[in-house]
Write an enzyme that holds these catalytic residues in place. Structure first.
Site, PDB file in Angstrom:
ATOM      1  N   LYS A   8       0.185  -3.959   7.899  1.00  0.00           N
ATOM      2  CA  LYS A   8       0.559  -3.796   6.480  1.00  0.00           C
ATOM      3  C   LYS A   8       0.212  -5.070   5.694  1.00  0.00           C
ATOM      4  O   LYS A   8      -0.745  -5.744   6.052  1.00  0.00           O
ATOM      5  CB  LYS A   8       2.046  -3.447   6.356  1.00  0.00           C
ATOM      6  CG  LYS A   8       2.453  -2.320   7.285  1.00  0.00           C
ATOM      7  CD  LYS A   8       3.804  -1.770   6.950  1.00  0.00           C
ATOM      8  CE  LYS A   8       4.174  -0.724   7.980  1.00  0.00           C
ATOM      9  NZ  LYS A   8       5.093   0.254   7.484  1.00  0.00           N
ATOM     10  N   HIS A  94      -1.821   7.114   4.625  1.00  0.00           N
ATOM     11  CA  HIS A  94      -0.516   6.536   4.986  1.00  0.00           C
ATOM     12  C   HIS A  94       0.508   6.878   3.908  1.00  0.00           C
ATOM     13  O   HIS A  94       0.194   6.838   2.714  1.00  0.00           O
ATOM     14  CB  HIS A  94      -0.637   5.016   5.155  1.00  0.00           C
ATOM     15  CG  HIS A  94       0.548   4.427   5.849  1.00  0.00           C
ATOM     16  ND1 HIS A  94       1.760   4.258   5.209  1.00  0.00           N
ATOM     17  CD2 HIS A  94       0.730   4.015   7.128  1.00  0.00           C
ATOM     18  CE1 HIS A  94       2.628   3.755   6.084  1.00  0.00           C
ATOM     19  NE2 HIS A  94       2.027   3.592   7.250  1.00  0.00           N
ATOM     20  N   GLU A 163       3.476  10.663  11.360  1.00  0.00           N
ATOM     21  CA  GLU A 163       4.451   9.634  10.988  1.00  0.00           C
ATOM     22  C   GLU A 163       5.492  10.243  10.040  1.00  0.00           C
ATOM     23  O   GLU A 163       5.262  10.293   8.814  1.00  0.00           O
ATOM     24  CB  GLU A 163       3.760   8.479  10.260  1.00  0.00           C
ATOM     25  CG  GLU A 163       2.718   7.763  11.081  1.00  0.00           C
ATOM     26  CD  GLU A 163       2.536   6.324  10.599  1.00  0.00           C
ATOM     27  OE1 GLU A 163       2.745   5.418  11.404  1.00  0.00           O
ATOM     28  OE2 GLU A 163       2.222   6.114   9.406  1.00  0.00           O
TER      29      GLU A 163
HETATM   30  C1  PEP Z   1       3.627   2.477   9.822  1.00  0.00           C
HETATM   31  O1  PEP Z   1       3.899   2.085   8.690  1.00  0.00           O
HETATM   32  O2  PEP Z   1       2.533   3.009  10.074  1.00  0.00           O
HETATM   33  C2  PEP Z   1       4.628   2.309  10.866  1.00  0.00           C
HETATM   34  C3  PEP Z   1       4.511   3.011  11.944  1.00  0.00           C
HETATM   35  O3  PEP Z   1       5.631   1.395  10.604  1.00  0.00           O
HETATM   36  P1  PEP Z   1       6.894   1.000  11.517  1.00  0.00           P
HETATM   37  O4  PEP Z   1       6.437   0.983  12.951  1.00  0.00           O
HETATM   38  O5  PEP Z   1       7.294  -0.329  11.032  1.00  0.00           O
HETATM   39  O6  PEP Z   1       7.919   2.055  11.291  1.00  0.00           O
END
Ligand code: PEP
Length: 241
Positions: A8, A94, A163
């Site tokens: 990020k 994302h 996700e």
């Molecule tokens: C992401 O933002 O792709 C992610 C998986 O973040 P985190 O592992 O911090 O939840």
């Protein structure tokens, strides 16, 4: 198994030294068949590329502009430019970018042009907490897949990262049974061989022990925990032990 590190908007030139441990690990037997892919901010891709020169760690970017060609787009970078840094992957769709207004159509254009530029795409999909509570997960994922991958031939160039938005950065992960069902659902959306499916959202050194039991997954997209080399390595090791 693929382990994608999404840094990020974190990291500066000093972060490069924290990679020594990971480089050493990538050359050891302990990595088994794990494939590591780092997606640092744009500003660090070239430095990471030099740092990874003698190892098999791959690189990606976290987004790109939708245009296939160079142009007057102040502050942006397209897929051709990413490819020219030595990166081979790009994360697209994302939720942090969808939240800022990226539409399924825009993401579809980005994916098409990324593939033209010979990048592999990590295409993120996932439902919000409200959508989950309203039992809309399947409908949301179906729409994101249908529109995001419209007129795109599925090949090894496409990875899907499931996700759940409510899981990103919160410490909450789906129940194993639920996650397994959702991954099965995603796989069934594809007529031929489905793309590789990664899970992303709060993966850490503890919950990996449960997540690794979902053997239909092809890997993980890791945000917060990937910025700490020790934790990232630990996640890979625990996946195999
Ligand atoms: C992401 O933002 O792709 C992610 C998986 O973040 P985190 O592992 O911090 O939840």
């Amino acid at each position: 198994m693929y382990f994608v590190a999404n840094w990020k908007m974190f990291g500066n030139y000093k972060s490069i030294n924290t990679l020594n441990k990971v480089i050493k690990f990538s050359k050891s037997k302990a990595i088994k068949k794990g494939r590591l892919i780092y997606c640092p901010p744009y500003t660090l891709i070239s430095s990471f590329f030099k740092k990874f020169e003698n190892c098999l760690i791959d690189l990606g970017a976290q987004n790109c502009h939708e245009s296939e060609d160079y142009g007057s787009h102040t502050g942006f970078i397209n897929s051709k430019m990413i490819k020219s840094t030595g990166a081979n992957y790009v994360i697209l769709g994302h939720s942090e970018n969808r939240k800022k207004g990226e539409s399924d159509q825009l993401i579809n254009t980005k994916i098409k042009n990324a593939i033209k530029a010979k990048l592999k795409v990590i295409f993120c999909i996932g439902e919000t907490l409200i959508e989950k509570k309203k039992k809309k997960t399947k409908a949301v994922l179906s729409k994101q897949i249908k529109l995001g991958l419209k007129k795109i031939k599925i090949s090894s160039n496409i990875f899907i990262a499931y996700e759940p938005v409510w899981s990103i950065g919160t410490g909450d992960i789906p129940k194993s049974i639920e996650l397994e069902k959702t991954v099965q659902f995603i796989k069934k959306k594809f007529k031929g061989k489905p793309p590789k499916i990664l899970y992303g959202g709060s993966v850490n050194t503890e919950n990996i022990k449960d997540l690794k039991k979902i053997t239909i997954l092809d890997g993980f997209l890791i945000g917060g925990a990937s910025q700490n080399s020790k934790k990232f390595i630990d996640i890979v090791k625990k996946t195999y032990n």
